[in-house]
Design a protein around this motif. Sequence first.
Motif, short mmCIF file in Angstrom:
data_model
loop_
_atom_site.label_atom_id
_atom_site.label_comp_id
_atom_site.label_asym_id
_atom_site.label_seq_id
_atom_site.Cartn_x
_atom_site.Cartn_y
_atom_site.Cartn_z
N ARG A 53 66.46 35.59 47.93
CA ARG A 53 66.78 34.16 48.14
C ARG A 53 65.81 33.50 49.12
O ARG A 53 65.41 32.35 48.93
CB ARG A 53 68.22 34.02 48.64
CG ARG A 53 69.25 34.30 47.59
CD ARG A 53 70.64 34.05 48.11
NE ARG A 53 71.64 34.43 47.12
CZ ARG A 53 72.84 34.88 47.42
NH1 ARG A 53 73.22 34.98 48.67
NH2 ARG A 53 73.69 35.19 46.46
N GLN A 54 65.42 34.24 50.16
CA GLN A 54 64.47 33.71 51.13
C GLN A 54 63.11 33.47 50.47
O GLN A 54 62.49 32.44 50.69
CB GLN A 54 64.32 34.66 52.33
CG GLN A 54 63.36 34.20 53.39
CD GLN A 54 63.81 32.95 54.11
OE1 GLN A 54 65.01 32.73 54.30
NE2 GLN A 54 62.86 32.13 54.52
N ALA A 55 62.68 34.42 49.66
CA ALA A 55 61.40 34.26 48.95
C ALA A 55 61.46 33.07 48.00
O ALA A 55 60.50 32.30 47.91
CB ALA A 55 61.07 35.54 48.19
N GLN A 56 62.58 32.90 47.30
CA GLN A 56 62.73 31.76 46.40
C GLN A 56 62.69 30.45 47.17
O GLN A 56 62.08 29.48 46.71
CB GLN A 56 64.02 31.87 45.61
CG GLN A 56 64.01 32.97 44.57
CD GLN A 56 65.36 33.19 43.93
OE1 GLN A 56 66.39 32.79 44.45
NE2 GLN A 56 65.36 33.88 42.78
N ALA A 57 63.32 30.42 48.33
CA ALA A 57 63.33 29.20 49.15
C ALA A 57 61.93 28.85 49.63
O ALA A 57 61.61 27.68 49.85
CB ALA A 57 64.27 29.38 50.34
N GLU A 58 61.09 29.87 49.79
CA GLU A 58 59.71 29.65 50.22
C GLU A 58 58.78 29.42 49.04
O GLU A 58 57.57 29.24 49.22
CB GLU A 58 59.22 30.85 51.04
CG GLU A 58 59.96 31.03 52.35
CD GLU A 58 59.54 32.29 53.09
OE1 GLU A 58 58.56 32.95 52.68
OE2 GLU A 58 60.19 32.62 54.10
N GLY A 59 59.32 29.44 47.83
CA GLY A 59 58.52 29.21 46.63
C GLY A 59 57.65 30.40 46.25
O GLY A 59 56.64 30.23 45.57
N LEU A 60 58.06 31.59 46.65
CA LEU A 60 57.30 32.79 46.33
C LEU A 60 57.91 33.51 45.14
O LEU A 60 59.12 33.49 44.94
CB LEU A 60 57.26 33.73 47.54
CG LEU A 60 56.67 33.14 48.83
CD1 LEU A 60 56.85 34.10 49.98
CD2 LEU A 60 55.19 32.83 48.62
N ALA A 61 57.08 34.17 44.38
CA ALA A 61 57.55 34.92 43.22
C ALA A 61 57.78 36.39 43.57
O ALA A 61 58.33 37.14 42.77
CB ALA A 61 56.53 34.83 42.09
N ARG A 62 57.37 36.79 44.77
CA ARG A 62 57.46 38.20 45.16
C ARG A 62 58.03 38.32 46.57
O ARG A 62 57.68 37.56 47.47
CB ARG A 62 56.07 38.80 45.11
CG ARG A 62 56.02 40.24 45.25
CD ARG A 62 54.61 40.73 44.99
NE ARG A 62 54.60 42.17 45.10
CZ ARG A 62 53.60 42.91 44.77
NH1 ARG A 62 52.52 42.37 44.28
NH2 ARG A 62 53.67 44.21 44.91
N VAL A 63 58.90 39.28 46.75
CA VAL A 63 59.50 39.52 48.06
C VAL A 63 58.59 40.45 48.86
O VAL A 63 58.11 41.45 48.34
CB VAL A 63 60.90 40.16 47.93
CG1 VAL A 63 61.48 40.48 49.29
CG2 VAL A 63 61.82 39.25 47.15
N ASP A 64 58.39 40.08 50.12
CA ASP A 64 57.56 40.88 51.00
C ASP A 64 58.37 41.24 52.24
O ASP A 64 59.50 40.76 52.42
CB ASP A 64 56.32 40.07 51.39
CG ASP A 64 55.19 40.93 51.91
OD1 ASP A 64 55.37 42.16 52.01
OD2 ASP A 64 54.12 40.37 52.23
N VAL A 65 57.82 42.06 53.08
CA VAL A 65 58.51 42.47 54.30
C VAL A 65 58.84 41.25 55.17
O VAL A 65 59.86 41.23 55.86
CB VAL A 65 57.64 43.48 55.10
CG1 VAL A 65 58.24 43.79 56.45
CG2 VAL A 65 57.44 44.74 54.30
N GLU A 66 58.02 40.23 55.10
CA GLU A 66 58.25 39.03 55.91
C GLU A 66 59.59 38.37 55.59
O GLU A 66 60.29 37.91 56.50
CB GLU A 66 57.11 38.03 55.70
CG GLU A 66 55.79 38.53 56.25
CD GLU A 66 54.65 37.60 55.92
OE1 GLU A 66 54.90 36.48 55.44
OE2 GLU A 66 53.50 38.00 56.16
N GLN A 67 59.97 38.34 54.33
CA GLN A 67 61.25 37.75 53.96
C GLN A 67 62.41 38.60 54.48
O GLN A 67 63.41 38.08 54.96
CB GLN A 67 61.37 37.59 52.44
CG GLN A 67 60.55 36.45 51.88
CD GLN A 67 59.08 36.76 51.83
OE1 GLN A 67 58.69 37.86 51.47
NE2 GLN A 67 58.25 35.80 52.16
N LEU A 68 62.26 39.91 54.42
CA LEU A 68 63.29 40.80 54.97
C LEU A 68 63.42 40.59 56.48
O LEU A 68 64.52 40.52 57.01
CB LEU A 68 62.96 42.26 54.66
CG LEU A 68 63.93 43.28 55.23
CD1 LEU A 68 65.34 43.08 54.67
CD2 LEU A 68 63.45 44.69 54.95
#
Length: 79
Positions: A53-68
């Motif tokens: 959800r955080q990655a989607q809110a940032e407009g990213l297609a991939r989850v990274d450690v930063e979102q976690l």
Amino acid sequence: MEETGAVFRKELVSKLLHLHFTDKKTKVSGDALQLMAELLKIFVVEAAIRSVRQAQAEGLARVDVEQLEKVLPQLLLDF
């Protein structure tokens, strides 16, 4: 109830718990291990969902450690 997805093995949960016990004679029942395994599973799934959800809110297609890292403080407070 049928298990779906990954599960934590009781042996792993037992080892993780015993790493933090101060008394080496402490024992954990099978029911307690099963409960802790389920709690760990819920925690990991919730962390993954919140990271997506955080990655989607940032407009990213991939989850990274930063979102976690961004969702982890609130996740820990919720648990």
